[in-house]
Design a protein around this motif. Structure first.
Motif, short mmCIF file in Angstrom:
data_model
loop_
_atom_site.label_atom_id
_atom_site.label_comp_id
_atom_site.label_asym_id
_atom_site.label_seq_id
_atom_site.Cartn_x
_atom_site.Cartn_y
_atom_site.Cartn_z
N ILE A 353 -6.41 60.86 44.68
CA ILE A 353 -7.81 61.25 44.91
C ILE A 353 -7.90 62.76 45.09
O ILE A 353 -7.14 63.35 45.87
CB ILE A 353 -8.39 60.54 46.14
N SER A 422 -13.54 59.42 46.14
CA SER A 422 -13.23 58.72 44.88
C SER A 422 -14.48 58.37 44.11
O SER A 422 -14.57 58.59 42.89
CB SER A 422 -12.42 57.45 45.19
N GLU A 423 -15.49 57.83 44.80
CA GLU A 423 -16.71 57.40 44.12
C GLU A 423 -17.52 58.59 43.61
O GLU A 423 -18.10 58.53 42.52
CB GLU A 423 -17.54 56.51 45.04
N ASN A 425 -16.33 61.53 42.70
CA ASN A 425 -15.63 62.05 41.53
C ASN A 425 -15.90 61.19 40.29
O ASN A 425 -16.11 61.71 39.19
CB ASN A 425 -14.12 62.12 41.80
N GLU A 426 -15.89 59.87 40.49
CA GLU A 426 -16.13 58.96 39.36
C GLU A 426 -17.56 59.08 38.84
O GLU A 426 -17.78 59.14 37.62
CB GLU A 426 -15.85 57.53 39.79
N LEU A 427 -18.53 59.13 39.74
CA LEU A 427 -19.92 59.25 39.33
C LEU A 427 -20.17 60.56 38.59
O LEU A 427 -20.87 60.60 37.57
CB LEU A 427 -20.85 59.15 40.54
N SER A 429 -17.98 62.37 36.96
CA SER A 429 -17.31 62.32 35.66
C SER A 429 -18.11 61.49 34.66
O SER A 429 -18.29 61.88 33.50
CB SER A 429 -15.90 61.74 35.83
N LYS A 430 -18.61 60.34 35.10
CA LYS A 430 -19.41 59.49 34.22
C LYS A 430 -20.69 60.19 33.79
O LYS A 430 -21.14 60.05 32.65
CB LYS A 430 -19.71 58.16 34.90
N GLU A 440 -26.90 53.22 38.27
CA GLU A 440 -26.15 54.15 39.11
C GLU A 440 -26.95 55.41 39.44
O GLU A 440 -26.47 56.26 40.19
CB GLU A 440 -24.83 54.53 38.44
#
Length: 546
Positions: A353, A422-423, A425-427, A429-430, A440
């Motif tokens: 992470i 983590s969430e 970073n993922e959001l 990136s998406k 989302e």
């Protein structure tokens, strides 16, 4: 049998979408649920899955074209059904109607085990024509998984649109279909002809001259037009949209166009173009033409104001002209936070992470919102009530090539530091990859915008309406700070009142900009909220208590 695939509502209540990229071409075989295209809505880029298995006969919308929901985007020859060209064209109208009724009954019989012919006909009617069912692809997939006949579900969404909750309610009430496969409502059966140039196809065909001819050539505006295959071929050759060709003739209650009508329309259009060549040049500049003009040294170029860019503009306009803004600016000494993050980075990396400052800031914001709930509200103007949100969904503004997008971290108060990291970073990136879903980006209660990543300290962010507050972050940098020292004997002697001395030192600071909807929040509350955020950021160990 050919099916016309209409653009479904691929989000929640969208009105149109832009075809970003086709993943199939005419002649390709597609499987049901295979991704045929990427479609950009006013919220995100989403997949457009094939509703049936078969062969693509024609694509009716070009890449970059805006297509209204319900417009035909592709014609698919469904496997296992008789091709349209084998249907007898010379049959009497009454015979054609009888054959169509039998075919409809057979088609519905395949999908509904044990149905009577009358029931089967009703099932097909519910999925086509005026009885089309409106449901996004994810709802259709759920219906298939639960064995629910989508045509038998009563939609509770806008305009009768079916939601996942409607499907589950039907399944729980015993409305599941034994066969498990219901007709796909995003598809309309074509009666006796191959796919035509309906809807988006016509838009693409007339793009070159439509701007010049619309004002001078009489055009129709239909959703469906009947014509023989020969007439359709002629229309394709002449770049004519059959739905725009005027006609008084009908067949089976639908407008019917003949070859002579197509030729007359094409000739009238050519005459108008010849008479007014400047109209087409000035009126309909498309994005590719704009790029060419820029390369040719033109002083100005134009591009369509559509998709996400238009949605951002509309949202900003609504907020700016609805919520009277007030702002509060302050600065936090985050030297301790910088040291804390530096110590924890390696531990986070061991778990794969990347630990940024954002999780600490989110935790501080949630703690402050709990103390000052006025900033976690919404104003219901219809009922004249202030809605206090007792949940904390934090929107994170992300800059992308398509514009600003705001994915939402749900239930931030219930998550630990590493889970938030983590969430987020993922959001982010998406969002940058245009893969974030509409779901989302919904349900936010408070938003953070980090303009500091591009440099700068303070700004006046626009509130993400209908939220009532937003926090803007400047860049974390070393800045001069006056550090108070002890009162000295000399200073006491120099003045009757106690004086303190200070030293200018370099410290890591974070500029904060809070914008509020002054209808709901007072300036004092904004200042107190900001002070609380600063307290947590300057003393990050306090976040352990949250």
């Amino acid at each position: 049998m050919a099916f016309e695939f209409e653009l479904p509502d691929v989000g929640e209540g969208i009105a149109e979408g832009e075809i970003v990229e086709w993943h199939v071409s005419a002649g390709d075989r597609v499987e049901e649920d295979q991704v045929m295209a990427d479609v950009e809505t006013d919220k995100a880029v989403v997949d457009l899955p094939a509703p049936v298995t078969g062969t693509v006969l024609e694509l009716h919308a070009g890449e970059g074209e805006m297509v209204p929901v319900g417009t035909v985007v592709a014609t698919i020859e469904v496997e296992g059904e008789v091709p349209d060209e084998e249907v007898e064209e010379t049959a009497e109208p009454a015979d054609e109607a009888a054959e169509s009724a039998e075919e409809a009954a057979d088609a519905a019989g395949d999908a509904t085990d044990g149905s009577t012919p009358a029931e089967a006909g009703e099932a097909v009617e519910a999925a086509t024509g005026d009885g089309r069912v409106f449901a996004p692809p994810n709802v259709r997939r759920l219906a298939r998984e639960l064995g629910v006949d989508i045509t038998a579900v009563d939609g509770s969404g806008p305009g009768g649109r079916i939601t996942e909750g409607d499907v589950r309610t039907t399944a729980e009430s015993g409305g599941a279909d034994d066969a498990g496969d219901a007709p796909k409502s995003a598809v309309t059966r074509v009666s006796g002809e191959e796919g035509d140039g309906t809807g988006a196809a016509g838009g693409g065909a007339t793009a070159g001259g439509g701007a010049a001819t619309t004002a001078t050539v009489e055009t129709a505006d239909r959703e469906q037009t009947l014509a023989t295959p020969a007439t359709r071929n002629l229309a394709d050759e002449l770049d004519v949209d059959l739905d725009e060709v005027p006609t008084d003739k009908t067949r089976d209650g639908e407008a019917y166009v003949e070859e002579a009508d197509v030729r007359a329309f094409a000739e009238a259009r050519e005459a108008a173009e010849a008479a007014e060549p400047a109209v087409g040049e000035a009126g309909g500049a498309a994005a590719p033409e704009s790029a060419s003009a820029a390369a040719a040294g033109e002083r100005e170029t134009r591009e369509p104001y559509t998709g996400i860019r238009r949605t951002i503009g509309q949202q900003m306009e609504k907020s700016a002209f609805t919520a009277p803004r007030a702002a509060h600016y302050d600065q936090a000494d985050v030297s301790a936070l910088v040291e804390t993050r530096e110590r924890l980075k390696a531990r986070a990396e061991e778990q794969g992470i990347k630990l940024t400052y954002m999780p600490f800031i989110i935790k501080a914001i949630v703690a402050a919102l709990k103390e000052y709930p006025e900033l976690n509200t919404e104003l219901d103007e219809d009922t004249e009530e202030i809605i206090y949100k007792h949940y904390y969904n934090i929107g994170i503004a992300v800059a992308t090539d398509a514009g600003l997008m705001v994915p939402v971290l749900k239930d931030a108060d219930k998550k630990g530091m590493l889970q938030i990291a983590s969430e987020v970073n993922e959001l982010a990136s998406k969002a940058r990859e245009r893969k974030v879903s509409p779901q989302e980006m919904q349900g936010g209660t408070f938003t953070i915008t980090n303009f500091g990543v591009f440099g700068g300290e303070y700004a006046l962010p626009i509130i993400n309406h209908p939220e009532t507050a937003i926090l803007g972050l400047g860049s974390i940098e070393q800045r001069p700070v006056v550090e108070e020292g002890e009162t000295t004997e000399s200073s006491r002697n120099a003045s009757d009142t106690a004086a303190s001395t200070g030293e200018v030192v370099a410290r890591h600071t974070l500029p904060l900009s809070v914008a509020i909807d002054h209808r709901v929040i007072d300036g004092a509350e904004a200042a107190q909220f900001c002070n609380t955020v600063i307290e947590y950021l300057e003393n990050p160990e306090l976040l352990l208590l949250e």
